[in-house]
Design a protein around this motif. Structure first.
Motif, PDB file in Angstrom:
ATOM      1  N   LEU A 126      34.269  35.769  43.335  1.00 36.98           N
ATOM      2  CA  LEU A 126      35.699  35.727  42.353  1.00 36.98           C
ATOM      3  C   LEU A 126      34.700  34.560  41.496  1.00 36.98           C
ATOM      4  N   SER A 127      34.562  33.616  41.961  1.00 40.68           N
ATOM      5  CA  SER A 127      33.136  32.738  42.043  1.00 40.68           C
ATOM      6  C   SER A 127      32.126  32.890  40.295  1.00 40.68           C
ATOM      7  N   PHE A 128      31.413  34.169  40.916  1.00 38.36           N
ATOM      8  CA  PHE A 128      30.503  34.157  39.705  1.00 38.36           C
ATOM      9  C   PHE A 128      31.461  35.191  38.873  1.00 38.36           C
ATOM     10  N   PHE A 129      32.286  36.137  39.640  1.00 38.87           N
ATOM     11  CA  PHE A 129      33.333  36.529  38.599  1.00 38.87           C
ATOM     12  C   PHE A 129      33.839  35.908  37.456  1.00 38.87           C
ATOM     13  N   ALA A 130      34.433  34.575  37.498  1.00 39.66           N
ATOM     14  CA  ALA A 130      34.806  33.481  37.052  1.00 39.66           C
ATOM     15  C   ALA A 130      33.663  33.220  35.923  1.00 39.66           C
ATOM     16  N   ASN A 131      33.254  32.366  36.806  1.00 40.03           N
ATOM     17  CA  ASN A 131      31.514  32.111  35.566  1.00 40.03           C
ATOM     18  C   ASN A 131      31.025  33.574  34.677  1.00 40.03           C
ATOM     19  N   ALA A 132      30.900  34.471  35.083  1.00 41.06           N
ATOM     20  CA  ALA A 132      30.683  35.149  34.491  1.00 41.06           C
ATOM     21  C   ALA A 132      31.581  35.366  32.877  1.00 41.06           C
ATOM     22  N   TYR A 133      33.169  35.551  33.730  1.00 43.36           N
ATOM     23  CA  TYR A 133      34.162  35.988  31.985  1.00 43.36           C
ATOM     24  C   TYR A 133      33.398  34.844  31.811  1.00 43.36           C
ATOM     25  N   ILE A 134      33.845  33.731  31.648  1.00 37.11           N
ATOM     26  CA  ILE A 134      33.399  32.191  30.620  1.00 37.11           C
ATOM     27  C   ILE A 134      32.316  32.772  30.066  1.00 37.11           C
ATOM     28  N   TRP A 135      31.662  32.735  30.150  1.00 39.06           N
ATOM     29  CA  TRP A 135      29.968  32.637  29.531  1.00 39.06           C
ATOM     30  C   TRP A 135      29.614  33.788  29.162  1.00 39.06           C
ATOM     31  N   GLY A 136      30.822  34.987  29.786  1.00 35.10           N
ATOM     32  CA  GLY A 136      29.397  35.945  29.752  1.00 35.10           C
ATOM     33  C   GLY A 136      29.212  37.050  27.892  1.00 35.10           C
ATOM     34  N   GLY A 137      29.862  36.271  27.128  1.00 36.03           N
ATOM     35  CA  GLY A 137      29.728  37.257  25.508  1.00 36.03           C
ATOM     36  C   GLY A 137      29.223  35.987  24.643  1.00 36.03           C
ATOM     37  N   ASP A 138      29.251  35.896  23.390  1.00 38.50           N
ATOM     38  CA  ASP A 138      28.893  35.187  22.286  1.00 38.50           C
ATOM     39  C   ASP A 138      29.386  33.603  22.347  1.00 38.50           C
ATOM     40  N   ILE A 139      31.120  33.771  22.738  1.00 39.91           N
ATOM     41  CA  ILE A 139      31.498  32.196  22.521  1.00 39.91           C
ATOM     42  C   ILE A 139      32.071  32.360  23.749  1.00 39.91           C
ATOM     43  N   PRO A 140      32.108  30.982  24.736  1.00 40.78           N
ATOM     44  CA  PRO A 140      32.953  31.310  25.964  1.00 40.78           C
ATOM     45  C   PRO A 140      34.773  31.494  26.108  1.00 40.78           C
ATOM     46  N   GLU A 141      34.846  31.959  26.857  1.00 39.31           N
ATOM     47  CA  GLU A 141      36.103  32.019  27.416  1.00 39.31           C
ATOM     48  C   GLU A 141      37.008  31.308  27.761  1.00 39.31           C
ATOM     49  N   GLN A 142      38.178  31.675  26.913  1.00 40.71           N
ATOM     50  CA  GLN A 142      39.544  30.099  27.664  1.00 40.71           C
ATOM     51  C   GLN A 142      39.969  30.680  28.586  1.00 40.71           C
ATOM     52  N   ILE A 143      40.715  32.111  28.816  1.00 40.90           N
ATOM     53  CA  ILE A 143      41.895  32.026  29.956  1.00 40.90           C
ATOM     54  C   ILE A 143      40.996  33.200  30.430  1.00 40.90           C
ATOM     55  N   LEU A 144      41.379  32.282  31.619  1.00 45.16           N
ATOM     56  CA  LEU A 144      41.063  33.851  33.381  1.00 45.16           C
ATOM     57  C   LEU A 144      41.819  34.897  33.690  1.00 45.16           C
ATOM     58  N   PRO A 145      41.853  36.345  32.939  1.00 43.63           N
ATOM     59  CA  PRO A 145      43.133  36.679  33.163  1.00 43.63           C
ATOM     60  C   PRO A 145      43.945  36.279  35.258  1.00 43.63           C
ATOM     61  N   PRO A 146      44.775  37.152  34.954  1.00 43.88           N
ATOM     62  CA  PRO A 146      45.831  37.004  36.548  1.00 43.88           C
ATOM     63  C   PRO A 146      45.189  37.506  37.256  1.00 43.88           C
ATOM     64  N   THR A 147      44.510  39.007  36.976  1.00 47.29           N
ATOM     65  CA  THR A 147      44.134  40.042  38.035  1.00 47.29           C
ATOM     66  C   THR A 147      42.615  39.215  39.270  1.00 47.29           C
ATOM     67  N   LEU A 148      42.568  38.070  37.897  1.00 46.50           N
ATOM     68  CA  LEU A 148      41.180  37.539  38.248  1.00 46.50           C
ATOM     69  C   LEU A 148      41.900  36.078  39.598  1.00 46.50           C
ATOM     70  N   THR A 149      42.485  35.036  38.791  1.00 46.80           N
ATOM     71  CA  THR A 149      43.621  34.472  38.614  1.00 46.80           C
ATOM     72  C   THR A 149      44.064  34.031  39.962  1.00 46.80           C
ATOM     73  N   VAL A 150      45.043  34.463  40.223  1.00 43.79           N
ATOM     74  CA  VAL A 150      46.016  35.335  41.851  1.00 43.79           C
ATOM     75  C   VAL A 150      45.016  34.949  42.728  1.00 43.79           C
ATOM     76  N   PRO A 151      44.235  35.511  43.128  1.00 46.19           N
ATOM     77  CA  PRO A 151      43.572  35.851  44.449  1.00 46.19           C
ATOM     78  C   PRO A 151      42.410  34.406  45.088  1.00 46.19           C
ATOM     79  N   PHE A 152      41.512  34.788  43.218  1.00 44.54           N
ATOM     80  CA  PHE A 152      40.776  33.108  43.574  1.00 44.54           C
ATOM     81  C   PHE A 152      41.808  31.791  43.883  1.00 44.54           C
ATOM     82  N   LEU A 153      42.703  31.880  43.231  1.00 47.99           N
ATOM     83  CA  LEU A 153      43.140  30.082  43.913  1.00 47.99           C
ATOM     84  C   LEU A 153      43.753  30.270  45.423  1.00 47.99           C
ATOM     85  N   ARG A 154      44.393  31.537  45.787  1.00 50.84           N
ATOM     86  CA  ARG A 154      43.945  31.991  47.642  1.00 50.84           C
ATOM     87  C   ARG A 154      43.116  31.760  48.256  1.00 50.84           C
ATOM     88  N   ILE A 155      42.344  32.009  47.617  1.00 48.84           N
ATOM     89  CA  ILE A 155      40.998  32.141  48.138  1.00 48.84           C
ATOM     90  C   ILE A 155      40.467  30.615  48.214  1.00 48.84           C
TER      91      ILE A 155
END
Length: 426
Positions: free
Chosen positions: A90-119
């Protein structure tokens, strides 16, 4: 005697206390290889994206793939090793989601955020890609010698390149070299109370050799990690969300927990400054690193927040055992042979660490400073690496969010000063 028994004897701890510190026979690395996959098929959606992460990122589909993930519970993670595996994913997912486009993404979706925060809470780590996620828990070894970099392979990768794997695995091998020095140095600190100078001298001599061996591994970085590939294709994904205003994250990133809940967070990126091994060296040598003001925590102190909780507590424990540097200072006027040998051994150890930090500066120059000034015809992203092009040289920012060159030079100077055995800084 087994490494476990030796370390337990050294720290004067029961096995349960040792487990609490998560210090294994491989020091800050795991006891054994981590699982290559989570055992429950329930987590196949995560594993499928993780397996195809480089391809999805290269094709510009990684954000869609992560948005389409189901909301998975952490209840089926079956061991601490699996919690760590999930954190890496999930940490790789988070950074890939933020930096994996032409511009950075400012919002992480709940399907990533919720389990990531618990872990992250379970492992006592922030919800971002830390050194633990990128390095300590992100490798497999063919055999049981984690210090043999030739036998290591990465479990997750942003780019799938040999350069990325080699960059991450060199640090793993360096960490593995700590297996013997941790009990040696903690025993030396405890010997302060009994004035057993021979134990301390021998330990300091071993520490110098140990740091030299780790430095040799660091110098192997150039063998399979290309500087331009690292700077433009790999380093961007390691960036955090703190001090990223110029890169397009003025408020950091919003961790959307659904139902109108969530929080903006500014977190540092993965950094070797989060290595418990290197901070252990500083602690046992009594090297102090200052912040920008007396009331502000130093970057080094802040990095403990980015270490697994047990490792951070272990460093606090070691710091409370005593100070070899203070002992060396107290022995300044002593004319005894053992006392003078101890002071000399301490000075040599700090000089060796200073040289190691000079090598680190050389790596930074080769892999960040020089590539930042050279033309690049391949693809890159507007993030930490590319935004640093506007700053140049001394003002380049590290993945941890610090001013890179000045910070490393100050750290090296503070190490050198400690070895001069003066009571306070000029």
């Amino acid at each position: 005697m087994s490494p476990h028994a030796l370390l337990e004897e050294t720290l004067g701890l029961e096995p349960t206390d040792l487990a609490k510190f998560a210090v294994s026979r491989n020091a800050f690395l795991p006891e054994e290889n981590l699982p290559k996959m989570l055992s429950d098929s329930y987590y196949e959606p995560w594993e499928l994206v993780a397996h195809n992460l480089p391809e999805l990122t290269e094709a510009g589909r990684i954000r869609d793939a992560i948005r389409q993930l189901p909301m998975l519970s952490t209840d089926r993670l079956q061991s601490e090793a699996e919690w760590r595996r999930a954190y890496v994913i999930l940490s790789f997912f988070a950074n890939a989601y933020i930096w994996g486009g032409d511009i950075p993404e400012q919002i992480l979706p709940p399907t990533l955020t919720v389990p990531f925060l618990r872990i992250s809470a379970h492992l006592e780590l922030p919800p971002t890609l830390t050194y633990a996620g990128a390095n300590l828990w992100n490798f497999h070894c063919e055999g049981d010698d984690f210090a043999d970099v030739e036998k290591l392979s990465t479990l997750l990768s942003f780019t799938g390149t040999e350069s990325e794997s080699w960059f991450l695995l060199i640090s793993v091998a360096m960490e593995a070299k700590a297996a013997s020095i941790i009990p040696t140095m903690t025993r030396a600190i405890e010997a302060i109370k009994t004035h057993d100078y021979q134990v301390i001298i021998k330990a300091l001599e071993e520490l110098s050799t140990h740091i030299e061996e780790v430095g040799i591994l660091l110098e192997r970085m150039h063998e399979r990690c290309d500087p331009m590939t690292f700077y433009h294709q790999i380093r961007p994904f390691l960036a955090g969300t703190m001090n990223m205003e110029a890169a397009g994250l003025p408020k950091g990133v919003f961790y959307d927990e659904g139902d109108g809940r969530g929080e903006w967070r500014k977190l540092r990126g993965g950094s070797n400054g989060q290595s418990s091994l290197i901070m252990f060296w500083d602690i046992v040598l009594g090297i102090e690193h200052k912040g920008h003001s007396e009331s502000k925590r130093s970057f080094h102190e802040e990095m403990r927040d980015y270490m697994p909780g047990p490792h951070a507590r272990f460093l606090v424990h070691v710091a409370r055992l005593g100070s070899i540097r203070q002992l060396a200072l107290d022995l300044e006027d002593s004319e005894g042979e053992a006392e003078q040998r101890l002071r000399k051994a301490y000075t040599v150890a700090t000089e060796t660490l200073t040289k190691f930090r000079q090598k680190h500066l050389g790596i930074v120059t080769r892999y960040i400073l020089i590539p930042s000034k050279q033309p690049w015809t391949g693809s890159t992203r507007k993030n930490l690496a590319s935004s640093s092009l506007e700053k140049k040289g001394e003002h380049l920012t590290g993945t941890g969010g610090s001013q890179l060159i000045p910070f490393l030079k100050q750290t090296k100077d503070e190490t050198r000063f400690a070895g001069m055995l003066m009571d306070s800084k000029p």
